[in-house]
Write an enzyme that holds these catalytic residues in place. Structure first.
Site, mmCIF file in Angstrom:
data_model
loop_
_atom_site.group_PDB
_atom_site.id
_atom_site.type_symbol
_atom_site.label_atom_id
_atom_site.label_comp_id
_atom_site.label_asym_id
_atom_site.label_seq_id
_atom_site.Cartn_x
_atom_site.Cartn_y
_atom_site.Cartn_z
ATOM 1 N N LYS A 15 15.234 44.698 -31.914
ATOM 2 C CA LYS A 15 14.182 43.811 -32.432
ATOM 3 C C LYS A 15 14.543 42.336 -32.279
ATOM 4 O O LYS A 15 13.657 41.518 -32.067
ATOM 5 C CB LYS A 15 13.815 44.161 -33.882
ATOM 6 C CG LYS A 15 14.860 43.811 -34.900
ATOM 7 C CD LYS A 15 14.418 44.207 -36.292
ATOM 8 C CE LYS A 15 15.589 44.152 -37.265
ATOM 9 N NZ LYS A 15 16.258 42.857 -37.405
ATOM 10 N N ARG A 90 12.222 42.640 -45.949
ATOM 11 C CA ARG A 90 13.050 43.811 -45.744
ATOM 12 C C ARG A 90 12.896 44.817 -46.862
ATOM 13 O O ARG A 90 13.518 45.863 -46.848
ATOM 14 C CB ARG A 90 14.487 43.353 -45.720
ATOM 15 C CG ARG A 90 15.317 44.068 -44.676
ATOM 16 C CD ARG A 90 16.530 43.246 -44.480
ATOM 17 N NE ARG A 90 17.535 43.731 -43.631
ATOM 18 C CZ ARG A 90 17.889 43.131 -42.499
ATOM 19 N NH1 ARG A 90 17.198 42.120 -42.047
ATOM 20 N NH2 ARG A 90 18.920 43.573 -41.844
ATOM 21 N N ARG A 129 27.273 47.318 -29.257
ATOM 22 C CA ARG A 129 27.266 45.898 -29.627
ATOM 23 C C ARG A 129 28.548 45.545 -30.372
ATOM 24 O O ARG A 129 29.108 44.472 -30.186
ATOM 25 C CB ARG A 129 26.037 45.604 -30.504
ATOM 26 C CG ARG A 129 25.884 44.141 -30.842
ATOM 27 C CD ARG A 129 24.558 43.850 -31.500
ATOM 28 N NE ARG A 129 24.534 44.266 -32.893
ATOM 29 C CZ ARG A 129 23.454 44.214 -33.668
ATOM 30 N NH1 ARG A 129 22.313 43.805 -33.168
ATOM 31 N NH2 ARG A 129 23.508 44.576 -34.920
ATOM 32 N N ARG A 135 30.797 41.910 -34.081
ATOM 33 C CA ARG A 135 30.193 41.469 -35.340
ATOM 34 C C ARG A 135 30.867 42.190 -36.493
ATOM 35 O O ARG A 135 31.091 43.384 -36.443
ATOM 36 C CB ARG A 135 28.686 41.789 -35.336
ATOM 37 C CG ARG A 135 27.849 40.568 -35.045
ATOM 38 C CD ARG A 135 26.399 40.914 -34.916
ATOM 39 N NE ARG A 135 25.811 41.444 -36.141
ATOM 40 C CZ ARG A 135 24.508 41.537 -36.344
ATOM 41 N NH1 ARG A 135 23.677 41.117 -35.418
ATOM 42 N NH2 ARG A 135 24.034 42.047 -37.461
ATOM 43 N N ARG A 146 23.905 50.074 -43.460
ATOM 44 C CA ARG A 146 22.733 49.278 -43.089
ATOM 45 C C ARG A 146 21.565 50.184 -42.689
ATOM 46 O O ARG A 146 20.417 49.916 -43.038
ATOM 47 C CB ARG A 146 23.088 48.303 -41.977
ATOM 48 C CG ARG A 146 24.035 47.211 -42.486
ATOM 49 C CD ARG A 146 24.719 46.479 -41.356
ATOM 50 N NE ARG A 146 23.796 45.653 -40.614
ATOM 51 C CZ ARG A 146 23.863 45.462 -39.302
ATOM 52 N NH1 ARG A 146 24.779 46.052 -38.595
ATOM 53 N NH2 ARG A 146 22.988 44.685 -38.721
HETATM 54 P P1 AMP Z 1 20.180 41.451 -39.456
HETATM 55 O O1 AMP Z 1 20.774 40.650 -38.344
HETATM 56 O O2 AMP Z 1 18.700 41.268 -39.590
HETATM 57 O O3 AMP Z 1 20.564 42.897 -39.407
HETATM 58 O O4 AMP Z 1 20.799 40.854 -40.826
HETATM 59 C C1 AMP Z 1 22.201 40.841 -41.051
HETATM 60 C C2 AMP Z 1 22.471 40.829 -42.540
HETATM 61 O O5 AMP Z 1 21.888 39.658 -43.141
HETATM 62 C C3 AMP Z 1 21.892 42.002 -43.321
HETATM 63 O O6 AMP Z 1 22.699 43.161 -43.252
HETATM 64 C C4 AMP Z 1 21.815 41.405 -44.728
HETATM 65 O O7 AMP Z 1 23.092 41.354 -45.332
HETATM 66 C C5 AMP Z 1 21.390 39.975 -44.439
HETATM 67 N N1 AMP Z 1 19.915 39.854 -44.402
HETATM 68 C C6 AMP Z 1 19.139 39.549 -43.321
HETATM 69 N N2 AMP Z 1 17.841 39.520 -43.647
HETATM 70 C C7 AMP Z 1 17.770 39.815 -44.963
HETATM 71 C C8 AMP Z 1 16.707 39.959 -45.892
HETATM 72 N N3 AMP Z 1 15.422 39.803 -45.528
HETATM 73 N N4 AMP Z 1 17.023 40.275 -47.178
HETATM 74 C C9 AMP Z 1 18.292 40.441 -47.565
HETATM 75 N N5 AMP Z 1 19.347 40.332 -46.739
HETATM 76 C C10 AMP Z 1 19.104 40.031 -45.452
#
Ligand code: AMP
Length: 198
Positions: A15, A90, A129, A135, A146
């Site tokens: 995404k 989310r 990845r 990461r 996650r």
């Molecule tokens: P992502 O790259 O979107 O998977 O985000 C990485 C991390 O950032 C997630 O595992 C959360 O710890 C935090 N995060 C990103 N977006 C949100 C959100 N909308 N609400 C809460 N935590 C978030």
């Protein structure tokens, strides 16, 4: 014309990559909360210090903090003509927060892109990845956490948007260009047109 989009999919669905491509095609900023948080951590800013441990565990940053970050970002000038949100909302509480904010501006989302990728495929992509980018939240244990949070908290937001008739479910397996074309076609079918090529 304005275009307000949201892209939703499990970690490893692609995404982030597709979000950037679609945002570019429609001439709108791609706003990824994950990127905002990772940037803050890298900068060592107060926000970064607040969220570092949470991100590394794969848990969600508190809703109020996340919503405040998004409101702030959406209030910037480049988001006036539209935006593509990636990673927010989310959970159901964040949907309500975004609704409030947009309603206050007499705005609403035009479409929600659901990127559909089987669980095995997302896990395989995430492991790849992890090997390539290192990461800190791509370790096996954190990945499992996650994905579980996605299924429990994030997938239900799609039902909310489905009742509004704005979800386009896109097959997320295939070549990068092929998937971008599928998304663009679905958005165009809604009457969301890309700005004419310069
Ligand atoms: P992502 O790259 O979107 O998977 O985000 C990485 C991390 O950032 C997630 O595992 C959360 O710890 C935090 N995060 C990103 N977006 C949100 C959100 N909308 N609400 C809460 N935590 C978030």
């Amino acid at each position: 014309m304005t275009t307000r989009l949201l892209i939703v999919g499990p970690q490893g669905s692609g995404k982030g990559t597709q979000g950037v491509r679609i945002a570019e095609a429609f001439g709108i900023p791609a706003i990824s909360t994950g990127d905002v948080f990772r940037g803050a951590v890298a900068d060592g800013s107060p926000l970064g210090q607040q969220v570092k441990a949470i991100i590394e565990s794969g848990n969600l940053v508190p809703d109020e903090l996340t919503s405040a970050v998004v409101r702030d970002r959406l209030s910037q000038a480049d988001a006036a003509e539209g935006f593509l949100l990636d990673g927010f909302p989310r959970n159901i509480a964040q949907v309500a927060s975004l609704d409030d904010f947009l309603e206050g501006r007499d705005e609403s989302l035009d479409a929600v892109i659901e990127l559909d990728v089987p669980r095995d495929e997302s896990i395989a992509r995430l492991s790849q990845r992890a090997a390539e980018q290192g990461r800190t939240d791509d370790t096996e244990e954190v990945i499992a956490n996650r994905l579980a949070i996605y299924e429990r908290e994030t997938a239900p937001i799609l039902d909310v948007y489905r009742t509004r008739g704005i979800v386009d479910r896109i097959d997320g397996v295939g070549g990068l260009d092929e998937i971008t074309e599928r998304i663009v076609a679905a958005l165009e079918a809604r009457g969301l047109l890309r700005p004419a090529a310069a």
